[in-house]
Design an enzyme around this catalytic site. Structure first.
Site, PDB file in Angstrom:
ATOM      1  N   GLU A 220       8.723  13.644   0.346  1.00  0.00           N
ATOM      2  CA  GLU A 220       7.347  13.730   0.209  1.00  0.00           C
ATOM      3  C   GLU A 220       7.666  14.554   2.184  1.00  0.00           C
ATOM      4  O   GLU A 220       7.986  14.022   2.397  1.00  0.00           O
ATOM      5  CB  GLU A 220       6.325  12.429   0.891  1.00  0.00           C
ATOM      6  CG  GLU A 220       4.996  12.574   1.217  1.00  0.00           C
ATOM      7  CD  GLU A 220       4.188  11.757   1.669  1.00  0.00           C
ATOM      8  OE1 GLU A 220       4.771  10.646   2.250  1.00  0.00           O
ATOM      9  OE2 GLU A 220       3.194  11.501   1.529  1.00  0.00           O
TER      10      GLU A 220
ATOM     11  N   GLU B  11      -1.857   2.052  -1.071  1.00  0.00           N
ATOM     12  CA  GLU B  11      -1.824   3.375  -1.396  1.00  0.00           C
ATOM     13  C   GLU B  11      -0.643   4.307  -0.473  1.00  0.00           C
ATOM     14  O   GLU B  11      -0.951   4.327   0.971  1.00  0.00           O
ATOM     15  CB  GLU B  11      -3.266   3.950  -0.180  1.00  0.00           C
ATOM     16  CG  GLU B  11      -4.110   3.215  -1.553  1.00  0.00           C
ATOM     17  CD  GLU B  11      -5.998   3.576  -1.108  1.00  0.00           C
ATOM     18  OE1 GLU B  11      -6.162   4.657  -0.241  1.00  0.00           O
ATOM     19  OE2 GLU B  11      -6.189   3.211  -1.668  1.00  0.00           O
TER      20      GLU B  11
ATOM     21  N   LYS C 158      -5.864  -1.823  12.355  1.00  0.00           N
ATOM     22  CA  LYS C 158      -4.679  -1.250  13.045  1.00  0.00           C
ATOM     23  C   LYS C 158      -4.822  -0.376  12.512  1.00  0.00           C
ATOM     24  O   LYS C 158      -4.062   0.559  11.637  1.00  0.00           O
ATOM     25  CB  LYS C 158      -3.409  -2.147  12.871  1.00  0.00           C
ATOM     26  CG  LYS C 158      -2.683  -1.917  14.132  1.00  0.00           C
ATOM     27  CD  LYS C 158      -2.040  -1.251  14.753  1.00  0.00           C
ATOM     28  CE  LYS C 158      -0.663   0.055  13.018  1.00  0.00           C
ATOM     29  NZ  LYS C 158      -0.262   1.137  13.731  1.00  0.00           N
TER      30      LYS C 158
ATOM     31  N   CYS D 152      -2.519  13.211   1.223  1.00  0.00           N
ATOM     32  CA  CYS D 152      -1.804  12.505   0.083  1.00  0.00           C
ATOM     33  C   CYS D 152      -1.609  12.770  -0.744  1.00  0.00           C
ATOM     34  O   CYS D 152      -0.907  12.843  -1.574  1.00  0.00           O
ATOM     35  CB  CYS D 152      -1.495  10.853   0.317  1.00  0.00           C
ATOM     36  SG  CYS D 152      -3.468  10.537   0.046  1.00  0.00           S
TER      37      CYS D 152
END
Ligand code: NDP
Length: 486
Positions: free
Chosen positions: A390, A254, A178, A288
């Site tokens: 973040e 992750e 997906k 990331c």
């Protein structure tokens, strides 16, 4: 206009519901195509196809046969390099200069590296003494885990998806992918490549749609998926982990980061500036592993800030096709809203804006794009949300420090633990500090230097598990011990 369908059981199929959503080019806001949104029926068909393929030819192939096919997949990506490049840049807006060096070559490499690894990996064996003196022999065998749900993000769509699909298929699993709804194109192109390379129907399936209450959730709630590998935000990871708990399915997560760069006064300033510029601004800050917190030893603080500012102001903002551009838009106007809310928060919290802080003026044909300025702040408190959360945009906060201990404490002060970059020419210090940083990956005098055989993953709230090299085998295979009484 493109019509983007699911890839299920070796065929491109639309949604039974007829529901579609727009795929938008973030460089100009124009609609690229309409994407079919999977309902439970399409997800179920994809999982069934994967299960059947597992029991069929794919499951019966030898490692060498699978590896040959996966090499053909990698070669197929390379043969259609320009199409993959075009598709990835249309979906993300990233400069072709970046995607042609990172996204597409790594997308292909992910198949070759893991195919070769599987051909050469050894399993453990133990001879064991028994009371009757005859002994026993134990040996390990690895078997595919089964049907793997792969849920991937939009920042490096092909690279991060194949980072999971490559080892999963090499280990003999079948997958249902997906992709992010922002970036559906390269996952479908890969379907065409898989077909041409001779990957049997049902081994690689793609369902498009959104996360919650859509394809993502339907996949993670599907009882016949054996494990999930996910890259994305920490909050989404928690949701997926909860769904996977039903039926005790394994997860590899992750997740997000708020990575620290630590710049010591004994660094090579040119290297530190070059590396920090990349780590803060590459891919418009949507990596990331990127650095959003920079800690600089006080004697070189002013010089570092001035030079990073000059570097940020030298970035060339432009669309993917502009060969001189090295700075594209954010992935969407929605994501820009989020990033700009932090730009405002920085002002509210009393930051000094060293450069940027807003939206650049763009020519009329790009004005509908998700452009944002590269931004540097100083002067924020350690508990400002701009420093602790973040942002996933092209920005960083720079703060001075006075001792090694203080720098380590600051770097470790958040619940994230994905990556860190240390800049120093003192090798003892490099080893000493690297050992104390709470992160899955620590770079010294570099950033994003990746050997695919090494462990990759986050500690603390940045993830669970490691992928890369033999570590991927731990997740994508079931290790069974056979004990033979002699
Ligand atoms: P999201 O977590 O928003 O989405 C990732 C994927 O999960 C998308 O395909 C998304 O679908 C899907 N999803 C969302 N909600 C659900 C749900 N409830 N159930 C199942 N699937 C769901 O991440 P982003 O796409 O915004 O990616 C950026 C994030 O990824 C950042 O936090 C970044 O740090 C992290 N990241 C981590 C990396 C690492 O290696 N640790 C590497 C790269 C990125 P949809 O998009 O359609 O909503």
């Amino acid at each position: 206009m493109k019509e983007i369908k699911h890839y299920i059981n070796g065929e491109f199929v639309g949604s039974a519901s007829g529901r579609t959503f727009e795929d938008i080019n973030p460089a100009n806001g124009q609609v690229i195509g309409r994407v079919h949104e999977a309902g439970r029926a399409e997800v179920d068909a994809a999982v069934k196809a994967a299960r059947a393929a597992l029991k069929g030819p794919w499951g019966k192939m030898t490692v060498v046969e699978r590896a040959e096919i996966l090499h053909r997949v990698a070669d197929g990506i390379t043969a259609r390099f320009d199409e993959f490049l075009e598709a990835e840049c249309l979906d993300t807006g990233k400069p072709k200069s970046l995607a042609s060096h990172i996204d597409i070559p790594r997308g292909a490499a992910n198949f070759k590296v893991f195919a070769d690894l599987l051909k050469n990996v050894a399993n453990e064996a133990f001879e064991m003494a028994t009371p009757d003196g005859a002994g026993a022999l134990n040996y390990g065998v690895r078997r595919p885990k089964g049907v793997i749900g792969v849920i991937s993000p939009w920042n490096l769509p092909l690279l991060l998806m194949t980072w999971k699909v490559g080892p999963a298929l090499a280990c003999g699993n079948c997958v249902v992918v997906k992709p992010s709804e922002e970036t559906p194109l390269t996952a479908n192109l890969l379907g065409e490549v898989m077909q041409a390379a001779g990957v049997p129907a049902g081994v690689y399936n793609v369902v498009h749609g959104f996360g919650g209450d859509s394809a993502g959730a339907f996949l993670t709630e599907h009882a016949d998926v054996d494990a999930y590998t996910f890259t994305g935000e920490t909050g989404t990871g928690e949701t997926i982990m909860r769904a996977a708990a039903k039926g005790v399915r394994q997860v590899s997560l992750e997740l997000g980061g708020k990575n620290a760069g630590i710049v010591f006064a004994d660094c090579d300033m040119d290297k530190a500036i070059e590396g920090t510029l990349r780590s803060a601004f590459a891919n418009c800050g949507q990596v990331c592993l990127g650095t959003e917190r920079v800690y600089v030893e006080r004697p070189i603080f002013d010089e570092f800030v001035a030079r990073l500012k000059a570097g940020a102001e030298n970035l060339v903002i432009g669309p993917p096709d502009d060969a001189s551009s090295n700075f594209g838009p954010l992935v969407s106007l929605k994501h820009r809203e989020k990033v700009l809310s932090y730009y405002q928060q920085a002002l509210d919290d009393g930051a000094s804006v060293i450069t940027g802080g807003g939206v650049p003026d763009m020519p009329a044909h790009l004005a509908g794009g998700a452009w944002v300025q590269p931004t540097i702040w100083t002067g924020l408190a350690d508990d400002s949300a701009v420093v602790t959360e973040e942002i996933f945009g092209p920005c960083c906060h720079i703060r001075p420090f006075d001792s090694e201990e203080e720098a380590i404490e600051l770097a470790n002060s958040l619940p994230y633990g994905l990556a860190s970059a240390i800049w120093t020419e003192n090798s003892s210090r490099a080893h000493r500090v690297a050992g104390q940083i709470e992160a899955g990956i620590v770079w010294v005098n570099s950033w994003f230097l990746r050997d695919l055989r090494t462990a990759f993953g986050g500690s603390k709230q940045s993830g669970i598990g490691r992928e890369g090299g033999v570590h991927s085998l731990e997740f994508y295979t079931e290790l069974k011990n056979v004990c033979i009484k002699l």
